[in-house]
Write a protein that holds these residues in place. Structure first.
Motif, PDB file in Angstrom:
ATOM      1  N   ARG A  24     -17.298  -4.559 -27.076  1.00 34.03           N
ATOM      2  CA  ARG A  24     -15.981  -5.208 -27.010  1.00 34.03           C
ATOM      3  C   ARG A  24     -15.593  -5.754 -28.384  1.00 34.03           C
ATOM      4  O   ARG A  24     -14.451  -5.597 -28.824  1.00 34.03           O
ATOM      5  N   ILE A  28     -12.380  -4.515 -30.658  1.00 35.55           N
ATOM      6  CA  ILE A  28     -11.385  -5.432 -31.226  1.00 35.55           C
ATOM      7  C   ILE A  28     -11.294  -5.253 -32.738  1.00 35.55           C
ATOM      8  O   ILE A  28     -10.198  -5.238 -33.319  1.00 35.55           O
ATOM      9  N   ILE A  78      -1.649  -3.585 -26.485  1.00 29.40           N
ATOM     10  CA  ILE A  78      -3.086  -3.635 -26.186  1.00 29.40           C
ATOM     11  C   ILE A  78      -3.652  -5.007 -26.512  1.00 29.40           C
ATOM     12  O   ILE A  78      -4.466  -5.555 -25.755  1.00 29.40           O
ATOM     13  N   ILE A  81      -2.794  -7.115 -23.646  1.00 30.02           N
ATOM     14  CA  ILE A  81      -3.557  -6.766 -22.447  1.00 30.02           C
ATOM     15  C   ILE A  81      -4.950  -7.391 -22.465  1.00 30.02           C
ATOM     16  O   ILE A  81      -5.440  -7.893 -21.453  1.00 30.02           O
ATOM     17  N   ILE A  82      -5.612  -7.335 -23.624  1.00 28.58           N
ATOM     18  CA  ILE A  82      -6.981  -7.856 -23.700  1.00 28.58           C
ATOM     19  C   ILE A  82      -7.019  -9.341 -24.058  1.00 28.58           C
ATOM     20  O   ILE A  82      -8.097  -9.930 -24.215  1.00 28.58           O
ATOM     21  N   ALA A 141     -12.697   2.383 -25.235  1.00 30.87           N
ATOM     22  CA  ALA A 141     -11.901   1.864 -24.118  1.00 30.87           C
ATOM     23  C   ALA A 141     -12.415   2.397 -22.793  1.00 30.87           C
ATOM     24  O   ALA A 141     -12.482   1.662 -21.796  1.00 30.87           O
ATOM     25  N   PHE A 146     -11.446  -0.295 -20.090  1.00 26.08           N
ATOM     26  CA  PHE A 146     -10.132  -0.827 -20.458  1.00 26.08           C
ATOM     27  C   PHE A 146      -9.083   0.231 -20.109  1.00 26.08           C
ATOM     28  O   PHE A 146      -8.553   0.927 -20.973  1.00 26.08           O
ATOM     29  N   SER A 149      -5.473   0.030 -21.700  1.00 24.14           N
ATOM     30  CA  SER A 149      -5.572   0.279 -23.145  1.00 24.14           C
ATOM     31  C   SER A 149      -5.837   1.752 -23.409  1.00 24.14           C
ATOM     32  O   SER A 149      -5.276   2.339 -24.341  1.00 24.14           O
TER      33      SER A 149
END
Length: 210
Positions: A24, A28, A78, A81-82, A141, A146, A149
């Motif tokens: 993760r 990012i 995105i 979203i996260i 993703a 995700f 995403s």
């Protein structure tokens, strides 16, 4: 303590919480990088369009500029979203590719087809970098589940692949045009065989198919 095999299996089936957290963070970090990349490309495409000789190449760059603006908006979605603040991470790779493009502009004759051919080559180098980074993000993703995403990244990835294909088609048309012009100007000389005719069964290599 888990064996190496068990840890590898956990990593790939998504049951390793430590690996999941690390992936993760990687996602990012790469998201911030591609956000920087796309914003830089939006500006660079304007420069490339201005430097182009023909309307075909100029319009191709302007079309991709608008597409890149849409891709920037997808990346911002995105981030939302996260649950992350929109942020950039510098990319030496894209900075280098853009600087190379500026060098090409300064080293080629203004108003020449050579300028356009060189710009297409430079643009495809950038496209291939974008395809690689979007493909990597899409894989992450999927692993992280995700879903939203991934859908957005898939859209951008397919756009980049299509742009690369269009640039290849445009490049090949330039090769054919230059070849025809040189044959007409130098009839009977060694120039007539300078660019061999490719059959439709031959796969052309490289941006200019040479």
């Amino acid at each position: 303590m888990s064996s190496l095999g068990e840890r590898i299996a956990s990593f790939f089936n998504g049951s390793d919480s430590t690996a999941d957290e690390g992936l993760r963070d990687l996602f990012i970090s790469e998201l911030k990088s591609v956000y920087y990349v796309e914003k830089r490309i939006v500006n660079a495409l304007g420069e490339q369009a201005e430097a182009s000789t023909t309307n075909e190449v100029r319009n191709a760059f302007l079309e991709h500029q608008e597409q890149s603006r849409d891709q920037v908006e997808r990346l911002e979605e995105i981030f939302r979203i996260i649950g992350m603040k929109t942020e950039e991470r510098l990319s030496d790779a894209i900075d280098g590719l853009i600087n190379d493009t500026r060098t090409i502009i300064s080293d080629t004759e203004n108003g020449s087809l050579t300028r356009d051919a060189a710009l297409i080559i430079a643009a495809q180098k950038i496209e291939h970098y974008e395809i690689a980074i979007y493909g990597s993000l899409l894989t992450l993703a999927y692993v992280l589940d995700f879903t939203q995403s991934a859908e957005l990244l898939e859209t951008s990835l397919q756009e980049e692949k299509e742009t690369d294909r269009k640039l290849t088609d445009l490049a090949e048309s330039f090769v054919n045009k230059r070849s025809k012009e040189e044959e007409e100007q130098h009839s009977g000389s060694h120039h007539t065989s300078r660019h061999p005719v490719h059959s439709q069964d031959v796969t052309l290599g490289g941006p200019l198919g040479v």
